[in-house]
Design a protein around this motif. Structure first.
Motif, PDB file in Angstrom:
ATOM      1  N   SER A 168     -34.697 -14.745 -26.106  1.00 25.87           N
ATOM      2  CA  SER A 168     -34.756 -15.936 -26.729  1.00 25.87           C
ATOM      3  C   SER A 168     -35.864 -16.843 -26.174  1.00 25.87           C
ATOM      4  N   THR A 169     -36.703 -16.318 -25.215  1.00 27.53           N
ATOM      5  CA  THR A 169     -37.874 -17.041 -24.623  1.00 27.53           C
ATOM      6  C   THR A 169     -39.063 -16.688 -25.508  1.00 27.53           C
ATOM      7  N   HIS A 170     -39.180 -15.842 -26.444  1.00 29.67           N
ATOM      8  CA  HIS A 170     -40.126 -15.529 -27.535  1.00 29.67           C
ATOM      9  C   HIS A 170     -41.343 -15.374 -26.684  1.00 29.67           C
ATOM     10  N   GLY A 171     -41.438 -14.259 -25.981  1.00 27.84           N
ATOM     11  CA  GLY A 171     -42.572 -13.804 -25.218  1.00 27.84           C
ATOM     12  C   GLY A 171     -42.112 -13.795 -23.916  1.00 27.84           C
ATOM     13  N   VAL A 172     -43.011 -13.705 -22.864  1.00 30.81           N
ATOM     14  CA  VAL A 172     -42.556 -13.576 -21.651  1.00 30.81           C
ATOM     15  C   VAL A 172     -42.785 -14.748 -20.814  1.00 30.81           C
ATOM     16  N   LEU A 173     -41.959 -15.581 -20.840  1.00 29.92           N
ATOM     17  CA  LEU A 173     -41.521 -16.921 -20.000  1.00 29.92           C
ATOM     18  C   LEU A 173     -40.539 -16.623 -19.023  1.00 29.92           C
TER      19      LEU A 173
END
Lengths: 159, 367
Positions: free
Chosen positions: B18-23
């Protein structure tokens, strides 16, 4: 009590409105395609694989070896070498590293003779990274080297 | 006797769906309540600003496309080229300016559709995700016909656009504009009335107006907190000074307000697209600019309104054919900064809902 009833009614209405949208979609047109069997057409503008088709009039390369595409490429994935002098001058090497290519179309844009073009082909993936190096023969052929979907999938006589 | 409690550090990401990337978020919890949320970034750092110093101004268009926010490639090109054109005194012909406006607004709709879909998916509304991507697929087909690319277009050039619009393309866009408000109503029916959805977003993740200004939040996030600022209105570029549109704002500052603002922005974008097609002038789409264009010595800052907010490019030229230094002021980065302010005090289950409404793209944050 009255407040609770209002909230319950709003919830029922809200859920019913959402369900109505879902039910409407049930009878609507299908949006998906069964990829290896059905295929979508790409537009004529499509930035697909690069190719170097031969000139049908002379049967030779249209490339005049001006090195403009090599110079403009942001990823430096085009490598050109030529031999001979004057009119005899011809291509000995025209390699494109398709794994580096970013499909920006700058090479197609700067080419003065329209020698390098895009072909509407989107199946560029391979099982072997070395097959992403396209040399002069591959570029003349103007097609992908290894359409993977065709190799691993066969349904109903079509592949 | 009082119960002794301890704060708990919870690591979320970098590989969380759910962070849509690498957060990576380091969340400090007191029971279920969020005490603090610290974003750790840098997993997607591509050093695009440094790479731009090695490439010519024309080549950098391709790089600006994918090095920054990959969902709004045209908005990145626009921000970069605005700086280049202003510094070099390059004038784009009127038709090119209107085509750019048209494309930027289509890009805004497609970017907001991705946001709505993925956010809905995070909240459990998978239907909305599929519906949004159905419309986005049509938009990408339109982009493909006009520019040749579906995600990375490389369409804008110093002094115009790469090629003219194909025949009949504007009719297809108008057809889309006719249908799109109906689809927006569908999303509205699916989400806005749904009591489960409302319980998760209404009053959650409030960012006050003062905090939004203080944290430098921009774009729809700031507008949902009652900051009526839009670069398209404040510093018009391209043809934005000549079109009519409203800047939606909301005072609540919660997740629901951010949702409403973005939904209204899509309606306004359709309005701008219609006006742009109506007033599209004839003529050239590109002025003659050399392939290896050299800009005069100097520096410039250009700001644009990308779908995520205030996207600025600071460009320093030493007179060569490539930038001496290029700094990108990324909207996602500014909104990420406001994220911890939004999250403080809410429950751990609200993290996903709040993170979704900030609408960050990690390649824009890290660059």
């Amino acid at each position: 009590m009255a407040e609770l009833a209002v909230r319950a009614w709003e919830a029922v209405v809200g859920l019913a409105t959402g369900l109505r949208v879902t039910l409407r979609a049930l009878g609507a047109k299908k949006n998906t395609v069964q990829y290896p069997i059905e295929r979508l057409d790409v537009s004529p503008n499509w930035h697909g694989l690069l190719a170097l088709p031969l000139d049908p009039a002379t049967g030779k390369d249209k490339c005049i070896i001006c090195f403009q595409c090599e110079r403009v490429c942001p990823d430096r994935c085009i490598h050109i070498e030529a031999a001979g002098k004057g009119k005899e001058r011809e291509l000995t090497r025209f390699d494109i590293e398709m794994d580096k290519c970013c499909y920006c179309a700058l090479c197609v844009e700067v080419c003065p003779t329209e020698a390098i073009v895009f072909v509407p082909c989107y199946e560029a993936s391979t099982l072997d990274r070395s097959r992403l190096l396209y040399d002069l023969d591959d570029l003349h052929r103007a097609d992908s080297k290894e359409p993977v979907a065709r190799g691993i999938f066969s349904v109903g006589g079509r592949s | 006797m009082a119960l002794r409690t301890e704060e708990l550090m919870l690591n979320m990401g970098p590989q969380h769906p759910s962070t849509h990337g690498v957060l990576r978020l380091l969340i400090t919890l007191d029971g279920e309540n969020i005490v603090d949320a610290k974003p750790y970034i840098g997993y997607l750092h591509s050093s695009v600003e440094k790479m731009m110093e090695q490439r010519t101004y024309l080549q950098n268009v391709a790089l600006a496309d994918r090095g920054l926010d990959y969902l709004t490639a045209l908005a990145n090109e626009e921000a970069y080229l605005l700086a280049v054109e202003r510094l070099g005194g390059i004038e784009a012909p009127p038709r090119a300016r209107w085509i750019r406006t048209l494309m930027l607004e289509l890009q805004r709709i497609s970017s907001h559709l991705v946001w709505l879909g993925t956010w809905g998916n995070d909240l459990g509304a998978t239907t909305v995700f599929l519906y949004c991507f159905r419309e986005r697929e049509r938009m990408m087909d339109l982009f493909e016909q006009a520019t040749g690319g579906r995600l990375h277009y490389v369409y804008f050039r110093p002094g115009g656009v790469a090629q003219d619009l194909p025949a009949g393309w504007t009719d297809r866009v108008l057809e889309f504009c006719d249908e799109f408000p109906g689809h927006l109503q569908e999303y509205n029916d699916l989400l806005t009335g749904n009591p489960i959805f409302l319980a998760r977003v209404q009053g959650v993740g409030v960012l006050s107006k003062d905090a939004a200004v203080g944290m430098g939040a921009c774009g729809p996030v700031a507008r949902a907190s009652g900051v009526p600022f839009d670069v398209r209105k404040a510093f018009p570029y391209e043809a934005y000074g000549e079109v009519e549109f409203d800047v939606p704002t909301h005072d609540a500052g919660d997740c629901f307000a951010r949702y409403l603002v973005r939904m209204e922005e899509m309606r306004q974008s359709v309005r701008i697209v219609r006006q742009a097609i109506e007033r599209l002038p004839d003529g050239e789409v590109r002025t003659k600019v050399p392939v290896a264009v050299k800009l005069p010595r100097g520096e410039i800052y250009a700001r644009t309104e990308s779908p995520r907010g205030d996207l600025g490019v600071y460009l320093v030229s030493e007179g060569a054919d490539r930038p001496y230094r290029l700094k990108v002021r990324a909207p996602s980065f500014a909104n990420l900064y406001a994220l911890s302010e939004m999250m403080r005090g809410w429950k751990v289950a609200d993290v996903i809902a709040i993170l979704g409404t900030a609408d960050i793209v990690l390649s824009d944050v890290d660059r």
